[in-house]
Design a protein around this motif. Structure first.
Motif, PDB file in Angstrom:
ATOM      1  N   ARG A 112      40.616  40.092  52.329  1.00 52.07           N
ATOM      2  CA  ARG A 112      39.955  40.435  51.076  1.00 52.07           C
ATOM      3  C   ARG A 112      40.767  41.511  50.371  1.00 52.07           C
ATOM      4  NH1 ARG A 112      37.040  38.330  48.392  1.00 52.07           N
ATOM      5  NH2 ARG A 112      35.650  40.050  47.888  1.00 52.07           N
ATOM      6  N   PRO A 113      40.808  41.484  49.045  1.00 52.84           N
ATOM      7  CA  PRO A 113      41.534  42.552  48.353  1.00 52.84           C
ATOM      8  C   PRO A 113      40.776  43.873  48.469  1.00 52.84           C
ATOM      9  CG  PRO A 113      40.397  41.155  46.762  1.00 52.84           C
ATOM     10  CD  PRO A 113      40.195  40.515  48.111  1.00 52.84           C
ATOM     11  N   GLU A 114      41.521  44.941  48.647  1.00 48.76           N
ATOM     12  CA  GLU A 114      40.886  46.255  48.675  1.00 48.76           C
ATOM     13  C   GLU A 114      40.691  46.729  47.235  1.00 48.76           C
ATOM     14  OE1 GLU A 114      41.869  49.081  52.063  1.00 48.76           O
ATOM     15  OE2 GLU A 114      42.889  50.008  50.359  1.00 48.76           O
ATOM     16  N   GLU A 116      33.640  40.487  34.724  1.00 45.85           N
ATOM     17  CA  GLU A 116      33.998  39.129  35.141  1.00 45.85           C
ATOM     18  C   GLU A 116      34.690  39.141  36.507  1.00 45.85           C
ATOM     19  OE1 GLU A 116      36.885  37.340  32.498  1.00 45.85           O
ATOM     20  OE2 GLU A 116      36.484  35.301  33.191  1.00 45.85           O
ATOM     21  N   ALA A 117      35.578  40.104  36.710  1.00 50.32           N
ATOM     22  CA  ALA A 117      36.302  40.208  37.988  1.00 50.32           C
ATOM     23  C   ALA A 117      35.347  40.544  39.131  1.00 50.32           C
ATOM     24  CB  ALA A 117      37.399  41.267  37.885  1.00 50.32           C
ATOM     25  N   ASN A 119      33.734  38.969  43.809  1.00 45.32           N
ATOM     26  CA  ASN A 119      32.760  39.603  44.682  1.00 45.32           C
ATOM     27  C   ASN A 119      33.249  40.959  45.190  1.00 45.32           C
ATOM     28  OD1 ASN A 119      30.315  39.715  45.956  1.00 45.32           O
ATOM     29  ND2 ASN A 119      30.991  38.544  47.754  1.00 45.32           N
ATOM     30  N   VAL A 120      33.684  41.800  44.268  1.00 45.05           N
ATOM     31  CA  VAL A 120      34.116  43.160  44.617  1.00 45.05           C
ATOM     32  C   VAL A 120      33.219  44.160  43.890  1.00 45.05           C
ATOM     33  CG1 VAL A 120      36.539  42.553  45.032  1.00 45.05           C
ATOM     34  CG2 VAL A 120      35.812  43.205  42.714  1.00 45.05           C
ATOM     35  N   VAL A 130      46.647  42.283  42.982  1.00 46.09           N
ATOM     36  CA  VAL A 130      45.664  42.702  43.985  1.00 46.09           C
ATOM     37  C   VAL A 130      46.366  43.560  45.031  1.00 46.09           C
ATOM     38  CG1 VAL A 130      44.236  40.631  43.690  1.00 46.09           C
ATOM     39  CG2 VAL A 130      45.959  40.676  45.482  1.00 46.09           C
ATOM     40  N   GLU A 131      45.611  44.496  45.587  1.00 41.29           N
ATOM     41  CA  GLU A 131      46.149  45.349  46.652  1.00 41.29           C
ATOM     42  C   GLU A 131      45.354  45.081  47.920  1.00 41.29           C
ATOM     43  OE1 GLU A 131      46.687  49.561  45.583  1.00 41.29           O
ATOM     44  OE2 GLU A 131      45.946  50.027  47.597  1.00 41.29           O
ATOM     45  N   PHE A 132      46.066  44.896  49.022  1.00 37.25           N
ATOM     46  CA  PHE A 132      45.410  44.636  50.294  1.00 37.25           C
ATOM     47  C   PHE A 132      45.313  45.929  51.124  1.00 37.25           C
ATOM     48  CE2 PHE A 132      46.908  40.465  48.938  1.00 37.25           C
ATOM     49  CZ  PHE A 132      45.762  39.719  49.111  1.00 37.25           C
TER      50      PHE A 132
END
Ligand code: MG
Length: 380
Positions: free
Chosen positions: A162-164, A219-220, A225-226, A245-247
């Motif tokens: 998941r993206p952080e 929207e993001a 789902n963040v 995106v940052e992981f």
């Protein structure tokens, strides 16, 4: 062969979607417009859909007359849009402007159609109603918005990681770096002159006020789902990096390309496959340098309102969106000034009764309440 339905085929995204259809032999089952019957007729004669629909009831007799010599069925109004959305097809492209797209999106999901979404207002205002409906019916919600397509592409192949953090890029619009005093006298013509993207009037004004970025932040949050605080807005004037995106290990994956909406439109239609595109190729060496900065929420108060709204969630995003739609219409009609849009949006957020888990009826009531607030605020 793929079969699609396009809601809003005469707008900027709609016409570019048809270019993609033309290139890749994608069949079009239905087309709709608000009231541009001349272009709708032309599109119908070329793509030969089974149905067309005009949202504006007053344009119905005209389109019926224009297509009288064909066997294309003509529908009208919201009922017509919903019928189109529910036609069996691979994908419904929703590129209408504003919250008008909400009910057709729900109908498309219920009918089991995947949805390619350019209509961010629907997701912003509808919130969980839309995402729950999409999940319940097991359909895909594929973003066409360039930033969200970029994030989606950055996550392709990420598996369960998941993206952080999401880095949502913003061009900053035509008034980047301007002060409130400078913005006060902005004309409709100035606001319609976007530096990087050629788009419809509503979204171009939203880009100038930064409301567009506020809507995109919401929207993001909905699409990926963040939490709102996991989305960072980065002003990137060149619109080359469409988002990143940052992981959890600190790795940042970005999607880059020229500013050509046919790339995200095509991917939404052909996903997971990629097909050739005539889009101009990116030459980083020619560009030379890319710049980054922060967004100014103090001056661009629409962005601040959108952030406040998603922190509250519930019907608050619907309230700011609907107030913005009403205020942008007034601005385009030269009834109010540029800075009044932010005043109206923030005011409506404070004035409209908050509901934490709104039903569809309550969302539609929130829309009316926000519109009434804006009309009353400007003495309409
Ligand atoms: Mg965008």
């Amino acid at each position: 062969m793929k079969k699609i339905v396009i809601l809003g085929s005469t707008g900027s995204i709609g016409t570019q979607t048809l270019e993609v259809c033309r290139m890749h032999n994608i069949a079009v089952r239905a087309l709709s417009a608000d009231k541009n019957t001349a272009l709708l007729e032309q599109q119908a004669r070329e793509f030969k859909p089974e149905y067309v629909c005009v949202y504006s009831e007053s344009s119905c007799p005209d389109i019926k007359q224009r297509l009288a010599d064909t066997d294309i069925k003509v529908l009208c109004g919201m009922e017509g849009l919903c019928q189109l959305a529910a036609l069996p097809c691979d994908t419904v492209v929703n590129s209408v402007v504003g919250m008008v797209g909400l009910l057709p999106t729900l109908e498309a999901a219920k009918a089991g159609n995947d949805i390619a979404l350019a209509n961010k207002e629907t997701l912003v205002a509808g919130g969980d109603l839309v995402t729950d409906c999409v999940n319940r019916h097991g359909v895909k919600l594929l973003p066409i918005d360039s930033e969200h397509s970029a994030i989606f592409q950055c996550l392709m192949g990420a598996g369960d990681n998941r993206p952080e953090k999401i880095l949502l890029t913003a061009s900053g619009g035509p008034f980047y770096g301007w002060t409130s005093d400078q913005l006060r006298g902005v004309t409709v013509e100035q606001a319609l002159n976007h530096p990087n993207w050629s788009m419809g009037a509503k979204i171009t004004i939203d880009s100038a006020t930064l409301m567009n970025k506020g809507l995109e932040l919401i929207e993001a949050v909905r699409l990926f789902n963040v939490k709102p605080e996991q989305v960072e807005i980065v002003v990137h004037r060149q619109s080359i990096i469409h988002s990143a995106v940052e992981f959890c290990d600190g790795a940042v994956i970005a999607q880059l390309g020229t500013a050509d909406m046919r790339i995200p439109i095509q991917l939404a239609l052909t996903y997971p496959e990629r097909l050739p595109s005539p889009a101009k190729r990116l030459s980083l060496a020619d560009i030379g340098s890319l710049t980054f900065g922060r967004a100014d929420e103090q001056t661009f108060t629409c962005l601040a309102a959108a952030k406040r709204a998603i922190a509250l969630d519930g019907n608050a995003p619907c309230a700011v969106n609907s107030a913005n739609e009403a205020a942008v219409t007034l601005f385009l009609n030269k009834k109010i000034g540029f800075l009044d849009i932010g005043e109206a949006v923030n005011g409506a957020l404070d004035a409209v009764k908050f509901i934490s888990k709104p039903t569809l009826e309550e969302i539609l009531e929130t829309k009316s309440a926000a519109e009434q607030y804006v009309a009353a605020y400007f003495g309409g």
